[in-house]
Structure formats: structure tokens, C-alpha cells
Design an enzyme around this catalytic site. Structure first.
Site, mmCIF file in Angstrom:
data_model
loop_
_atom_site.group_PDB
_atom_site.id
_atom_site.type_symbol
_atom_site.label_atom_id
_atom_site.label_comp_id
_atom_site.label_asym_id
_atom_site.label_seq_id
_atom_site.Cartn_x
_atom_site.Cartn_y
_atom_site.Cartn_z
ATOM 1 N N ASP A 34 0.819 -1.226 0.000
ATOM 2 C CA ASP A 34 0.000 0.000 0.000
ATOM 3 C C ASP A 34 0.848 1.270 0.000
ATOM 4 O O ASP A 34 0.324 2.371 0.080
ATOM 5 C CB ASP A 34 -0.936 -0.001 1.209
ATOM 6 C CG ASP A 34 -0.183 -0.018 2.536
ATOM 7 O OD1 ASP A 34 1.076 -0.031 2.514
ATOM 8 O OD2 ASP A 34 -0.843 -0.006 3.590
ATOM 9 N N HIS A 127 20.028 25.729 2.166
ATOM 10 C CA HIS A 127 19.636 26.780 1.223
ATOM 11 C C HIS A 127 19.868 28.209 1.728
ATOM 12 O O HIS A 127 20.297 29.061 0.962
ATOM 13 C CB HIS A 127 18.172 26.591 0.812
ATOM 14 C CG HIS A 127 17.707 27.661 -0.121
ATOM 15 N ND1 HIS A 127 18.246 27.833 -1.374
ATOM 16 C CD2 HIS A 127 16.785 28.650 0.041
ATOM 17 C CE1 HIS A 127 17.669 28.864 -1.956
ATOM 18 N NE2 HIS A 127 16.790 29.381 -1.116
ATOM 19 N N LYS A 189 18.293 37.544 -10.095
ATOM 20 C CA LYS A 189 17.305 36.581 -10.597
ATOM 21 C C LYS A 189 15.947 36.820 -9.944
ATOM 22 O O LYS A 189 15.873 37.123 -8.757
ATOM 23 C CB LYS A 189 17.784 35.153 -10.271
ATOM 24 C CG LYS A 189 16.836 34.069 -10.755
ATOM 25 C CD LYS A 189 17.353 32.669 -10.436
ATOM 26 C CE LYS A 189 16.797 32.133 -9.145
ATOM 27 N NZ LYS A 189 17.221 30.762 -8.821
ATOM 28 N N ARG A 191 12.167 34.779 -9.733
ATOM 29 C CA ARG A 191 11.364 33.622 -10.134
ATOM 30 C C ARG A 191 9.892 33.887 -9.816
ATOM 31 O O ARG A 191 9.567 34.231 -8.677
ATOM 32 C CB ARG A 191 11.830 32.360 -9.381
ATOM 33 C CG ARG A 191 11.143 31.092 -9.918
ATOM 34 C CD ARG A 191 11.397 29.897 -9.022
ATOM 35 N NE ARG A 191 12.778 29.471 -8.960
ATOM 36 C CZ ARG A 191 13.326 28.559 -9.772
ATOM 37 N NH1 ARG A 191 12.601 28.005 -10.702
ATOM 38 N NH2 ARG A 191 14.581 28.218 -9.631
ATOM 39 N N THR A 221 15.479 21.989 -11.761
ATOM 40 C CA THR A 221 15.044 21.823 -13.160
ATOM 41 C C THR A 221 16.134 22.253 -14.150
ATOM 42 O O THR A 221 16.000 22.036 -15.343
ATOM 43 C CB THR A 221 13.811 22.695 -13.446
ATOM 44 O OG1 THR A 221 14.188 24.080 -13.307
ATOM 45 C CG2 THR A 221 12.675 22.372 -12.502
ATOM 46 N N GLY A 222 17.148 22.923 -13.636
ATOM 47 C CA GLY A 222 18.222 23.408 -14.501
ATOM 48 C C GLY A 222 17.925 24.771 -15.114
ATOM 49 O O GLY A 222 18.757 25.331 -15.831
ATOM 50 N N GLY A 223 16.743 25.309 -14.810
ATOM 51 C CA GLY A 223 16.345 26.596 -15.391
ATOM 52 C C GLY A 223 17.292 27.736 -15.028
ATOM 53 O O GLY A 223 17.686 28.535 -15.880
ATOM 54 N N THR A 224 17.673 27.802 -13.763
ATOM 55 C CA THR A 224 18.562 28.876 -13.304
ATOM 56 C C THR A 224 19.903 28.790 -14.014
ATOM 57 O O THR A 224 20.409 29.787 -14.552
ATOM 58 C CB THR A 224 18.767 28.757 -11.767
ATOM 59 O OG1 THR A 224 17.499 28.839 -11.136
ATOM 60 C CG2 THR A 224 19.693 29.838 -11.240
HETATM 61 C C1 R5P Z 1 17.038 28.774 -5.438
HETATM 62 O O1 R5P Z 1 17.127 29.909 -4.975
HETATM 63 C C2 R5P Z 1 18.179 27.817 -5.427
HETATM 64 O O2 R5P Z 1 19.318 28.366 -4.865
HETATM 65 C C3 R5P Z 1 18.492 27.327 -6.836
HETATM 66 O O3 R5P Z 1 18.926 28.415 -7.616
HETATM 67 C C4 R5P Z 1 17.278 26.717 -7.459
HETATM 68 O O4 R5P Z 1 16.697 25.765 -6.615
HETATM 69 C C5 R5P Z 1 17.601 26.075 -8.774
HETATM 70 O O5 R5P Z 1 16.418 25.600 -9.315
HETATM 71 P P1 R5P Z 1 16.272 25.311 -10.845
HETATM 72 O O6 R5P Z 1 17.380 24.411 -11.250
HETATM 73 O O7 R5P Z 1 14.927 24.678 -10.971
HETATM 74 O O8 R5P Z 1 16.312 26.634 -11.559
#
Ligand code: R5P
Length: 291
Positions: A34, A127, A189, A191, A221-224
Site C-alpha cells: 500500500d 539553502h 534573478k 522567479r 530543473t536546470g532553469g537557473t
Molecule cells: C534557489 O534559490 C536555489 O538556490 C536554486 O537556484 C534553485 O533551486 C535552482 O532551481 P532550478 O534548477 O529549478 O532553476
């Protein structure tokens, strides 16, 4: 000391135990049909100092619950102390209430760890300072940034420009610079908290013909990284390295980063992955031995 490696940090746990010369107690782990999980510590802890190593990487909720069960089970065996080594501490990005009605997730995580009886926590590149402030139990925040600096130096990267992709990463860039010298710059940056879309303010940076390392705590996600790489590439950088402590690498993150123009993705084994070329085992073992 006795080390108990959880399922998310089996190899790292063994390495740490080896470095500190500690006995290792294995666990039995099962997932019921489960979806509920079962853990059992396979030997007694005899009043010893127990170190449970368990990263709360994906699947975060399961790994976190496993950690709580392990701590609770260990506590019932009468250890002298229980240290939780959580190299990647999930939910630290929700370190405040961004919108009315939200939970401060890391505060909840902190409360749970305290409630089951964790005496102290060791983590790596948490973080934010704000996240640390949510803990009442002692929390030691180690940094893998000098190790990233060392790797760059060992790879023959010369006079690199270290880039922080946002304000929150400036202290990380500073640590890399302290270990290998050079200089750092940062992007602004933003978001969108609903869509996740990233906007980065361009700055003219002294990157032409230079080797550049972008450093962050997490690649999710690699976006940053992709955004920062595109901006740096367009300014004429020679080689770009995308380095982080915690390679969460969700979905096509690797593809996005490499397609944007990175030469290499560098991460640590705080989260085991194919880019985890740096081990935080020595860093954690040294800190534990210093106690
Ligand atoms: C956010 O402030 C963290 O320090 C990273 O920059 C963030 O988690 C990276 O996330 P992603 O790869 O999705 O852009």
C-alpha cells in the site's frame, strides 16, 4: 560512534563510517504493497553515539519519513546521542511564508526532527540562513564550495570567473573564491512563484575568453543554470562549468544545461547521481571527528 546509513545515502554512509573508523549497522527497509514503509535497525546501539546518514533527496517525503523512523527506533535503544547527517535537507527553500496561508516547510521539518529526538544535525550548504534560523536543535552547516574550488583547480581551470546566479548564491561564490582565488560576480534573478518562470537581469561581465564556473546550492530543473549559461555564453566566455552541491537534476535538467553551453555539470554525493564527482564524506567525517 555507530553509523547507520539510510537508503538514500548508503555509499556516503559507508564512506563516512570508514573515515571515522565507526561500526556500521545496516537497516532492513521494505515498502508495503500500500506504499507504507518499514525500517528496522539490525543491531543494538549499546549506549553509543549514533550517526544516521540520510539525505532527503527525491523522493523527499519518503526519505524524510524513513529518517524520522530511524531516529525514533534508534532513540528507543538508548543511545548516548543521535546525530542526523542530512547532506541535502529538503524543504529548506520554503524558509518563510511567501504567501498568506502557506506553511514554513523547513520549520515543520525542524519540529519533526526535534520531536523524534535528534540531538544535532549536520548538513551541507543548506539553502539559506533563514532556514537555519528555523532550528532549535544545533545545526552544523558545512560547505562543499572549497571542494568545488579544488576540483576546478585540479582540472587546470585557470583564473576562473565565479558566478552566483542569484543573490542567495553570493556566499557560495565567495567561498569558492576564498579557496582558489579570483573574483566573483552575481546576477539578479527573479522567479515567478506561480509559474516558476525565471527572469535574470543581464549585467556586462568580464567573461570574454575566460573560464567561468557558475555555482549554486541546488540544480533542480536546470532553469537557473541554463539562463545564466546563455547570458554568459553570449558575452564570449571560453568554457563554462555548472557546479552545485545538490544535483537534484529533475527531468531534462542535464539536457537544458549542456544545450545552453556548459562544458560539464559538477555535483556532490549529497545526492547520488551521475554528476556527483565530489564526495562530501571527508568533509562530514572531519566535522564529526572534531566533536
Ligand atoms: C534557489 O534559490 C536555489 O538556490 C536554486 O537556484 C534553485 O533551486 C535552482 O532551481 P532550478 O534548477 O529549478 O532553476
Amino acid at each position: 560512534m555507530i553509523v547507520i546509513p539510510g537508503t538514500s545515502s548508503q555509499i556516503l554512509g559507508l564512506k563516512i563510517a570508514d573515515r571515522i573508523g565507526a561500526k556500521v549497522i545496516p537497516i532492513t527497509f521494505k515498502e508495503h504493497p500500500d506504499g507504507e514503509i518499514y525500517v528496522r535497525i539490525e543491531d543494538g546501539v549499546d549506549g553509543d553515539h549514533v550517526v544516521i546518514v540520510q539525505s532527503t533527496c527525491s523522493p523527499q517525503n519518503r526519505n524524510l519519513l524513513e529518517l524520522l523512523f530511524l531516529v525514533d527506533a534508534a532513540k528507543d535503544m538508548g543511545p548516548s546521542k543521535v546525530t542526523a547527517v542530512v547532506p541535502y535537507l529538503a524543504y529548506a527553500r520554503q524558509d518563510k511564508r511567501f504567501k498568506k496561508g502557506e506553511a514554513i516547510n523547513i520549520k515543520t521539518v525542524s519540529n519533526l526532527l526535534e520531536k523524534v529526538g535528534v540531538d544535532e544535525i549536520y548538513t551541507v550548504d543548506i539553502h539559506s540562513k533563514k532556514a537555519i534560523e528555523q532550528f532549535r536543535i544545533p545545526l552544523v552547516d558545512l560547505s562543499a564550495m572549497p571542494l568545488i574550488g579544488k576540483l576546478l583547480r585540479d582540472m587546470g581551470v585557470e583564473n576562473p570567473l565565479i558566478v552566483a546566479p542569484d543573490d542567495g548564491a553570493i556566499h557560495l561564490a565567495e567561498k569558492v573564491v576564498s579557496s582558489i582565488g579570483g573574483e566573483f560576480v552575481s546576477f539578479d534573478k527573479f522567479r515567478d512563484r506561480d509559474t516558476g518562470e525565471i527572469t535574470m537581469k543581464g549585467k556586462a561581465m568580464p567573461v570574454r575568453g575566460r573560464e567561468v564556473a557558475i555555482v549554486d546550492d541546488i540544480i533542480s530543473t536546470g532553469g537557473t543554470m541554463a539562463k545564466a549559461i546563455e547570458m554568459i555564453k553570449s558575452q564570449g566566455a571560453k568554457r563554462i562549468f555548472a557546479a552545485c552541491t545538490h544535483p537534484l537534476l529533475i527531468g531534462n535538467a542535464r539536457f537544458r544545461i549542456l544545450k545552453a553551453g556548459a562544458e560539464l555539470i559538477i555535483g556532490t554525493d549529497s545526492i547520488p547521481s551521475d554528476v556527483s564527482c565530489i564526495s562530501v564524506a571527508d568533509l562530514i567525517a572531519e566535522a564529526l571527528k572534531g566533536k
